[in-house]
Design a protein around this motif. Structure first.
Motif, PDB file in Angstrom:
ATOM      1  N   LYS A 150       9.719  23.189  14.656  1.00 20.82           N
ATOM      2  CA  LYS A 150      10.104  22.229  15.689  1.00 20.82           C
ATOM      3  C   LYS A 150      11.120  22.831  16.656  1.00 20.82           C
ATOM      4  O   LYS A 150      11.101  22.520  17.859  1.00 20.82           O
ATOM      5  CB  LYS A 150      10.670  20.961  15.042  1.00 20.82           C
ATOM      6  CG  LYS A 150       9.599  20.099  14.385  1.00 20.82           C
ATOM      7  CD  LYS A 150      10.209  18.860  13.736  1.00 20.82           C
ATOM      8  CE  LYS A 150       9.120  17.989  13.099  1.00 20.82           C
ATOM      9  NZ  LYS A 150       9.699  16.797  12.421  1.00 20.82           N
TER      10      LYS A 150
ATOM     11  N   ASN B 260       9.004  24.746  18.907  1.00 24.56           N
ATOM     12  CA  ASN B 260       8.243  23.835  19.779  1.00 24.56           C
ATOM     13  C   ASN B 260       9.062  23.395  20.990  1.00 24.56           C
ATOM     14  O   ASN B 260       8.524  23.261  22.097  1.00 24.56           O
ATOM     15  CB  ASN B 260       7.823  22.590  19.006  1.00 24.56           C
ATOM     16  CG  ASN B 260       6.723  22.817  17.993  1.00 24.56           C
ATOM     17  OD1 ASN B 260       6.504  22.007  17.095  1.00 24.56           O
ATOM     18  ND2 ASN B 260       6.016  23.941  18.104  1.00 24.56           N
TER      19      ASN B 260
ATOM     20  N   GLY C  33       6.414  28.611  16.361  1.00 24.58           N
ATOM     21  CA  GLY C  33       6.445  27.303  17.022  1.00 24.58           C
ATOM     22  C   GLY C  33       6.637  27.375  18.518  1.00 24.58           C
ATOM     23  O   GLY C  33       6.329  26.416  19.232  1.00 24.58           O
TER      24      GLY C  33
ATOM     25  N   ASN D   1       8.750  25.999  23.826  1.00 27.61           N
ATOM     26  CA  ASN D   1       7.458  26.638  24.108  1.00 27.61           C
ATOM     27  C   ASN D   1       7.136  26.775  25.595  1.00 27.61           C
ATOM     28  O   ASN D   1       6.256  27.547  25.959  1.00 27.61           O
ATOM     29  CB  ASN D   1       6.315  25.956  23.357  1.00 27.61           C
ATOM     30  CG  ASN D   1       6.123  24.504  23.731  1.00 27.61           C
ATOM     31  OD1 ASN D   1       6.561  24.058  24.784  1.00 27.61           O
ATOM     32  ND2 ASN D   1       5.472  23.756  22.858  1.00 27.61           N
TER      33      ASN D   1
END
Length: 254
Positions: free
Chosen positions: A142, A145, A228, A148
């Motif tokens: 996470k 993420n 991620g 990203n």
């Protein structure tokens, strides 16, 4: 777009050695031209993610002992980037991830031993970020993420660590790879390539030899931050080797 990387940093000696791995890093750097680098280093482990946020030249930290004098003379004078650091901060906090800034910490050897071979001129701005090795694999992903979109801004994200890192079991005389280390990496590769996140979350209980390969999570979790942080997971093994019997130099591009 610049794809995130997970790179092994191995022994500090790699900073002064010329090996197949250091040649690989040099070639890799010649083929990737980022505007800035965000590196998560296993040698900076905090409960609260901490972001190096100054624009000044980093000090080089020698966070090891008992090595040749030559190693302690190396200087990697990269500069920081407050602009990139603020981007990282904003993206993490927007996802509810608490962070703090640091204006004084230098680059530890989890960062500069790799960067010295990737970008020997030290001419790319660096933002060093700590890890929190106590978080679950799911939460490490996470964190990635949240970042990203940086890949689309030509900012290179690097997770620096090792998939197999057990200094109690390394063998300085070994010329062969321990089977248990290879088995763990084989399992890890298979699960990553299949995007089998449930298995990865539960690696401690189901991966072969996980207790030997990952006695502590600090060198392992940067892998999952990098994983991620890609907009689209297309894992690729870009280097694989072993030293000292079982120290893994498995590297991924995501």
């Amino acid at each position: 777009m610049i794809k995130p990387l997970f790179l092994a940093h191995g022994s500090p000696m790699m900073a002064i050695e010329e090996t197949n791995y250091t040649k690989f890093l040099n070639n890799l750097g010649n083929n990737i031209n980022p505007k800035a680098i965000v590196i998560f280093t296993s040698h900076w482990d905090n409960n609260l993610l901490t972001i190096s946020s100054a624009d000044s030249v980093y000090n080089t930290i020698y966070d090891f002992y008992g090595f040749p004098d030559e190693l302690y003379k190396i200087n990697y004078p990269a500069k920081g980037s407050s602009i990139t650091a603020t981007k990282v901060e904003n993206k993490l906090t927007a996802e509810g991830i608490r962070v703090e800034k640091n204006m004084t910490r230098g680059l530890d050897h989890g960062s500069w031993t790799i960067l010295k071979h990737l970008y020997p001129k030290a001419n790319i701005p660096i933002v060093q970020v700590s890890i929190n090795s106590t978080l679950s694999i799911e939460n490490q992903i996470k964190i990635g993420n949240a970042l990203n979109s940086l890949a689309c801004e030509d900012i290179l994200i690097i997770g620096s660590g090792n998939t197999v890192h057990n200094l109690r079991l390394v063998d300085f005389e070994s010329k062969v790879t321990d089977a248990w280390a290879k088995e763990f990496d084989d399992w890890l590769i298979q699960k990553i390539e299949k995007n089998d996140l449930d298995s990865l979350y539960n690696y401690k209980n189901i991966a072969p030899n996980a207790n030997l390969a990952v006695p502590t999570a600090d060198h392992f979790v940067p892998l999952f931050i990098s994983l991620g942080s890609t907009p689209k997971l297309t894992p690729k093994i870009i280097f694989r080797d072993y030293q000292l019997g079982n120290l893994s130099y498995l590297c991924f591009e995501f």
